[in-house]
Scaffold this motif. Sequence first.
Motif, PDB file in Angstrom:
ATOM      1  N   ASN A 155       0.797  -1.267  -0.182  1.00 49.01           N
ATOM      2  CA  ASN A 155       0.080  -0.128  -0.029  1.00 49.01           C
ATOM      3  C   ASN A 155       1.036   1.419  -0.014  1.00 49.01           C
ATOM      4  O   ASN A 155       1.180   1.784   1.035  1.00 49.01           O
ATOM      5  CB  ASN A 155      -0.824  -0.027   1.064  1.00 49.01           C
ATOM      6  CG  ASN A 155      -1.759   1.004   1.188  1.00 49.01           C
ATOM      7  OD1 ASN A 155      -1.843   2.103   0.439  1.00 49.01           O
ATOM      8  ND2 ASN A 155      -2.766   1.405   2.268  1.00 49.01           N
ATOM      9  N   TRP A 194      -7.775  -2.400   2.400  1.00 50.32           N
ATOM     10  CA  TRP A 194      -7.291  -1.627   1.286  1.00 50.32           C
ATOM     11  C   TRP A 194      -7.287  -2.906   0.244  1.00 50.32           C
ATOM     12  O   TRP A 194      -7.098  -4.040   0.374  1.00 50.32           O
ATOM     13  CB  TRP A 194      -6.109  -0.915   1.690  1.00 50.32           C
ATOM     14  CG  TRP A 194      -4.824  -1.732   1.921  1.00 50.32           C
ATOM     15  CD1 TRP A 194      -4.558  -2.103   3.005  1.00 50.32           C
ATOM     16  CD2 TRP A 194      -3.944  -2.321   0.874  1.00 50.32           C
ATOM     17  NE1 TRP A 194      -3.510  -3.027   3.168  1.00 50.32           N
ATOM     18  CE2 TRP A 194      -2.925  -2.848   1.647  1.00 50.32           C
ATOM     19  CE3 TRP A 194      -3.697  -2.146  -0.354  1.00 50.32           C
ATOM     20  CZ2 TRP A 194      -1.854  -3.706   1.042  1.00 50.32           C
ATOM     21  CZ3 TRP A 194      -2.678  -2.852  -0.813  1.00 50.32           C
ATOM     22  CH2 TRP A 194      -1.580  -3.525  -0.014  1.00 50.32           C
ATOM     23  N   ASP A 250      -8.888   2.424  -0.863  1.00 48.71           N
ATOM     24  CA  ASP A 250      -9.286   2.450   0.738  1.00 48.71           C
ATOM     25  C   ASP A 250     -10.667   1.762   0.747  1.00 48.71           C
ATOM     26  O   ASP A 250     -11.644   2.305  -0.049  1.00 48.71           O
ATOM     27  CB  ASP A 250      -9.267   3.716   1.190  1.00 48.71           C
ATOM     28  CG  ASP A 250      -7.687   4.078   1.454  1.00 48.71           C
ATOM     29  OD1 ASP A 250      -6.781   3.209   1.684  1.00 48.71           O
ATOM     30  OD2 ASP A 250      -7.422   5.389   1.052  1.00 48.71           O
ATOM     31  N   THR A 274     -15.376   2.212  -1.690  1.00 50.66           N
ATOM     32  CA  THR A 274     -14.179   2.272  -1.761  1.00 50.66           C
ATOM     33  C   THR A 274     -13.818   3.509  -2.486  1.00 50.66           C
ATOM     34  O   THR A 274     -14.814   4.086  -3.365  1.00 50.66           O
ATOM     35  CB  THR A 274     -13.700   0.968  -2.443  1.00 50.66           C
ATOM     36  OG1 THR A 274     -12.109   1.103  -2.684  1.00 50.66           O
ATOM     37  CG2 THR A 274     -14.452   0.783  -3.848  1.00 50.66           C
TER      38      THR A 274
END
Length: 410
Positions: free
Chosen positions: A55, A103, A131, A137
């Motif tokens: 991420n 995520w 996210d 999202t």
Amino acid sequence: MPVKKLIEVDLGTSPYDNDMIHNRWHPDVPIVAWVKPGDDFIVETYDWTGGQINNDDNAADIRDVDLTQVHFLSGPIGVEGAEPGDLLVVDLLDVGAKPDSLWGFNAFFSKQNGGGFLTDHFPLAQKSIWDISGMFTHSRHIPGVNFAGLIHPGLIGCLPDQSSLDTWNKREGELIATDPDRVPALGTLPQADTAHMGRLKGAARDKAAAEGARTVPPREHGGNCDIKDLSRGSKIYFPVYVKGGGLSMGDLHFSQGDGEITFCGAIEMAGWLHIKVGLIKDGVSKYGIKNPIFRPSPITPNYKDYLIFEGISVDDAGKQHYLDVHVAYQQACLNAINYLKKFGYSGAQAYSILGTAPVQGHISGIVDIPNACATLYLPTEIFEFDIMPGADGPTRFIDGSIDIPLAQDK
Ligand code: ZN
């Protein structure tokens, strides 16, 4: 009684150190847990790459991903009484992201390493991070979109028997042999060194690893079908080939457009499934089943308004193809991407939206020689601004200051 957690995954450890995980299809992969028809339980999964993607805002991990490792699957699970020829009934009672990993990622592989549906237009590795906020999202790399996830396992199915496995390896090997050096490749052959055969050890492991089918294509048993509508609340009927069935699953997607056109793929995530199993004895012949069938969820994101893009089987170079749906869907996607670029999106942002949002793809016409017609349904309500055409032209919502990270080939 709390629901039993049948398979646990620790995202801080390598999937190779978890013997309830495997990444090849082979009848000798040992069943890791037994349940009874009527049981319900939780199965945790890694993301499909087993934690290779971070991420962050750097696509080097996508460029360098080791695709011979995928997909890491949880299982196989045995169902008492299941025998070849039965149908294994799987209720996807619920699916979710792991609370310690809220995520997911969407990416395009480098053309040198896997490529994708539009790889000639997007030949370099790029990734966007999404996210997960409850059922919604959004991505810091793609402003202006926010949508509800249609969460599902990209990959689920039962172990093949030896005869199915031999058939798969033979037919795919013959195809690859027609152009073994093609980039991207025509298929994926067994590869022993990165095979994870679960609890199989020693010589038995090595033999099975050498012939274990890769998990990339969907096959008669289901497998990597990447069907967005196989979401929580759906009921699936799988053909059984070995005693106990040997059900495995993974490659969870928070959301995906029809076709999973970006290849990596949807919004890829680690997570869990709450499932219930049942059996229909001798169901394969009772219902004439070759591939799995399923009933979709009673609950889906309520997007009803679409802007629909048409595509026909004439490629970028103007070459006429005969009823080729692949070319037609590519053209529908490219038409949507070109349209979204008029609102300020980069091509990569638009491509990623089509790969992740609950976009529908349809084969609209397949008989009107020589052109197939494919359509792409883009839900208008996922955008935070009006994307309909009007007399004043596009309102440019996106200023271009944010884009999707890209990694140059080495
Ligand atoms: Zn996936």
